[in-house]
Design a protein around this motif. Structure first.
Motif, PDB file in Angstrom:
ATOM      1  N   GLU A   1      -3.921   5.684 -16.277  1.00  0.00           N
ATOM      2  CA  GLU A   1      -3.689   4.245 -16.393  1.00  0.00           C
ATOM      3  C   GLU A   1      -2.201   3.950 -16.561  1.00  0.00           C
ATOM      4  N   ASN A   2      -1.513   4.761 -17.338  1.00  0.00           N
ATOM      5  CA  ASN A   2      -0.067   4.575 -17.521  1.00  0.00           C
ATOM      6  C   ASN A   2       0.681   4.697 -16.193  1.00  0.00           C
ATOM      7  N   ALA A   3       0.269   5.652 -15.362  1.00  0.00           N
ATOM      8  CA  ALA A   3       0.911   5.829 -14.054  1.00  0.00           C
ATOM      9  C   ALA A   3       0.694   4.599 -13.178  1.00  0.00           C
ATOM     10  N   ALA A   4      -0.528   4.061 -13.193  1.00  0.00           N
ATOM     11  CA  ALA A   4      -0.826   2.864 -12.399  1.00  0.00           C
ATOM     12  C   ALA A   4      -0.056   1.658 -12.931  1.00  0.00           C
TER      13      ALA A   4
ATOM     14  N   LEU B   1       0.862  -1.178   0.000  1.00  0.00           N
ATOM     15  CA  LEU B   1       0.000   0.000   0.000  1.00  0.00           C
ATOM     16  C   LEU B   1       0.900   1.230   0.000  1.00  0.00           C
ATOM     17  N   GLY B   2       0.515   2.246  -0.737  1.00  0.00           N
ATOM     18  CA  GLY B   2       1.307   3.472  -0.808  1.00  0.00           C
ATOM     19  C   GLY B   2       2.308   3.501  -1.941  1.00  0.00           C
ATOM     20  N   ALA B   3       2.504   2.358  -2.626  1.00  0.00           N
ATOM     21  CA  ALA B   3       3.409   2.352  -3.788  1.00  0.00           C
ATOM     22  C   ALA B   3       2.855   3.328  -4.826  1.00  0.00           C
ATOM     23  N   LYS B   4       3.765   4.037  -5.502  1.00  0.00           N
ATOM     24  CA  LYS B   4       3.338   5.067  -6.454  1.00  0.00           C
ATOM     25  C   LYS B   4       4.013   4.904  -7.802  1.00  0.00           C
ATOM     26  N   GLY B   5       3.308   5.377  -8.827  1.00  0.00           N
ATOM     27  CA  GLY B   5       3.865   5.450 -10.168  1.00  0.00           C
ATOM     28  C   GLY B   5       3.447   6.772 -10.784  1.00  0.00           C
TER      29      GLY B   5
ATOM     30  N   VAL C   1      -2.708  23.196 -25.204  1.00  0.00           N
ATOM     31  CA  VAL C   1      -1.613  22.609 -25.977  1.00  0.00           C
ATOM     32  C   VAL C   1      -0.317  23.291 -25.545  1.00  0.00           C
ATOM     33  N   GLU C   2       0.758  22.494 -25.492  1.00  0.00           N
ATOM     34  CA  GLU C   2       2.108  22.930 -25.129  1.00  0.00           C
ATOM     35  C   GLU C   2       2.352  22.982 -23.623  1.00  0.00           C
ATOM     36  N   MET C   3       1.411  22.489 -22.816  1.00  0.00           N
ATOM     37  CA  MET C   3       1.623  22.429 -21.372  1.00  0.00           C
ATOM     38  C   MET C   3       1.810  20.972 -20.958  1.00  0.00           C
ATOM     39  N   GLN C   4       2.661  20.743 -19.979  1.00  0.00           N
ATOM     40  CA  GLN C   4       2.956  19.413 -19.458  1.00  0.00           C
ATOM     41  C   GLN C   4       1.866  18.974 -18.477  1.00  0.00           C
ATOM     42  N   VAL C   5       1.470  17.697 -18.570  1.00  0.00           N
ATOM     43  CA  VAL C   5       0.535  17.092 -17.624  1.00  0.00           C
ATOM     44  C   VAL C   5       1.232  15.895 -16.977  1.00  0.00           C
ATOM     45  N   THR C   6       1.074  15.757 -15.664  1.00  0.00           N
ATOM     46  CA  THR C   6       1.639  14.630 -14.928  1.00  0.00           C
ATOM     47  C   THR C   6       0.519  13.929 -14.177  1.00  0.00           C
ATOM     48  N   ALA C   7       0.534  12.604 -14.201  1.00  0.00           N
ATOM     49  CA  ALA C   7      -0.425  11.807 -13.445  1.00  0.00           C
ATOM     50  C   ALA C   7       0.332  10.949 -12.447  1.00  0.00           C
ATOM     51  N   GLU C   8      -0.294  10.735 -11.300  1.00  0.00           N
ATOM     52  CA  GLU C   8       0.279   9.878 -10.268  1.00  0.00           C
ATOM     53  C   GLU C   8      -0.782   8.896  -9.808  1.00  0.00           C
ATOM     54  N   ALA C   9      -0.372   7.652  -9.613  1.00  0.00           N
ATOM     55  CA  ALA C   9      -1.252   6.604  -9.104  1.00  0.00           C
ATOM     56  C   ALA C   9      -0.632   6.045  -7.832  1.00  0.00           C
ATOM     57  N   GLU C  10      -1.462   5.890  -6.806  1.00  0.00           N
ATOM     58  CA  GLU C  10      -0.992   5.353  -5.522  1.00  0.00           C
ATOM     59  C   GLU C  10      -1.858   4.169  -5.126  1.00  0.00           C
TER      60      GLU C  10
ATOM     61  N   THR D   1     -10.359   7.208  -8.974  1.00  0.00           N
ATOM     62  CA  THR D   1      -9.884   5.882  -8.609  1.00  0.00           C
ATOM     63  C   THR D   1      -9.763   5.018  -9.868  1.00  0.00           C
ATOM     64  N   HIS D   2      -8.891   4.045  -9.779  1.00  0.00           N
ATOM     65  CA  HIS D   2      -8.638   3.150 -10.906  1.00  0.00           C
ATOM     66  C   HIS D   2      -8.340   1.761 -10.347  1.00  0.00           C
ATOM     67  N   VAL D   3      -8.862   0.721 -10.996  1.00  0.00           N
ATOM     68  CA  VAL D   3      -8.596  -0.657 -10.595  1.00  0.00           C
ATOM     69  C   VAL D   3      -7.946  -1.393 -11.758  1.00  0.00           C
ATOM     70  N   ARG D   4      -6.885  -2.128 -11.444  1.00  0.00           N
ATOM     71  CA  ARG D   4      -6.209  -2.963 -12.426  1.00  0.00           C
ATOM     72  C   ARG D   4      -6.191  -4.395 -11.911  1.00  0.00           C
ATOM     73  N   VAL D   5      -6.169  -5.351 -12.839  1.00  0.00           N
ATOM     74  CA  VAL D   5      -6.108  -6.767 -12.514  1.00  0.00           C
ATOM     75  C   VAL D   5      -4.807  -7.318 -13.074  1.00  0.00           C
ATOM     76  N   VAL D   6      -4.078  -8.047 -12.254  1.00  0.00           N
ATOM     77  CA  VAL D   6      -2.856  -8.708 -12.707  1.00  0.00           C
ATOM     78  C   VAL D   6      -3.270  -9.979 -13.442  1.00  0.00           C
ATOM     79  N   VAL D   7      -2.759 -10.143 -14.662  1.00  0.00           N
ATOM     80  CA  VAL D   7      -3.143 -11.280 -15.501  1.00  0.00           C
ATOM     81  C   VAL D   7      -1.916 -12.017 -16.022  1.00  0.00           C
ATOM     82  N   ASP D   8      -2.129 -13.281 -16.354  1.00  0.00           N
ATOM     83  CA  ASP D   8      -1.144 -14.066 -17.081  1.00  0.00           C
ATOM     84  C   ASP D   8      -1.317 -13.720 -18.555  1.00  0.00           C
ATOM     85  N   ASN D   9      -0.274 -13.216 -19.186  1.00  0.00           N
ATOM     86  CA  ASN D   9      -0.381 -12.726 -20.571  1.00  0.00           C
ATOM     87  C   ASN D   9      -0.928 -13.773 -21.529  1.00  0.00           C
ATOM     88  N   ALA D  10      -0.367 -14.977 -21.518  1.00  0.00           N
ATOM     89  CA  ALA D  10      -0.779 -16.014 -22.475  1.00  0.00           C
ATOM     90  C   ALA D  10      -2.248 -16.382 -22.280  1.00  0.00           C
ATOM     91  N   ARG D  11      -2.657 -16.556 -21.050  1.00  0.00           N
ATOM     92  CA  ARG D  11      -4.056 -16.923 -20.780  1.00  0.00           C
ATOM     93  C   ARG D  11      -4.996 -15.800 -21.197  1.00  0.00           C
TER      94      ARG D  11
END
Length: 131
Positions: free
Chosen positions: A43-46, A6-10, A75-84, A110-120
């Motif tokens: 999503e990229n940050a997560a 918990l608390g890990a960030k990207g 246009v021409e402004m930087q945007v940063t996203a953070e996921a915790e 809020t955002h939810v991701r699921v860890v998956v096995d790539n081949a499956r």
């Protein structure tokens, strides 16, 4: 899969270009940072947050997102996203996401991701073609 604390960030950052506007995405008429691209940046940050914890042959996929986009970015402004990471329930990882531009906050949620096995996962996807 390694234990995800918990608390890990990207983070993920993007310079707003004409191709990343609501006008370009068809999600609006104005040449400002488009909400579909804000969602992708969050999503990229997560995803970046999870990469160090994934086993070889695994990845994560987004399965839910709920955000507000509260301020326009030109246009021409930087945007940063953070996921915790706020919750880990088996393969489901919930994040608090937020984004800002050079002038201040532009969105959160809020955002939810699921860890998956790539081949499956890919086999399940490709199986839809054989129906």
């Amino acid at each position: 899969m390694k234990q995800i604390p918990l608390g890990a960030k990207g983070q993920s950052a993007q310079l707003v270009t004409p191709e990343l506007t609501a006008q370009s995405a068809g999600s609006g008429l104005l040449p400002v940072f488009g909400t579909p691209y804000l969602v992708a940046l969050m999503e990229n940050a997560a995803n970046a947050c999870l990469l160090p914890f994934l086993d070889e042959g695994s990845s994560s996929v987004g399965c839910a997102i709920s955000i507000t986009h509260t301020s326009p970015t030109p246009v021409e402004m930087q945007v940063t996203a953070e996921a915790e990471v706020t919750q880990v329930d088996g393969r489901n990882v919930t994040f608090s996401v937020r984004a800002w531009d050079e002038s201040g906050p532009i969105g959160s949620g809020t955002h939810v991701r699921v860890v998956v096995d790539n081949a499956r996962f890919l086999s399940k996807s490709e199986g839809k073609l054989n129906r």
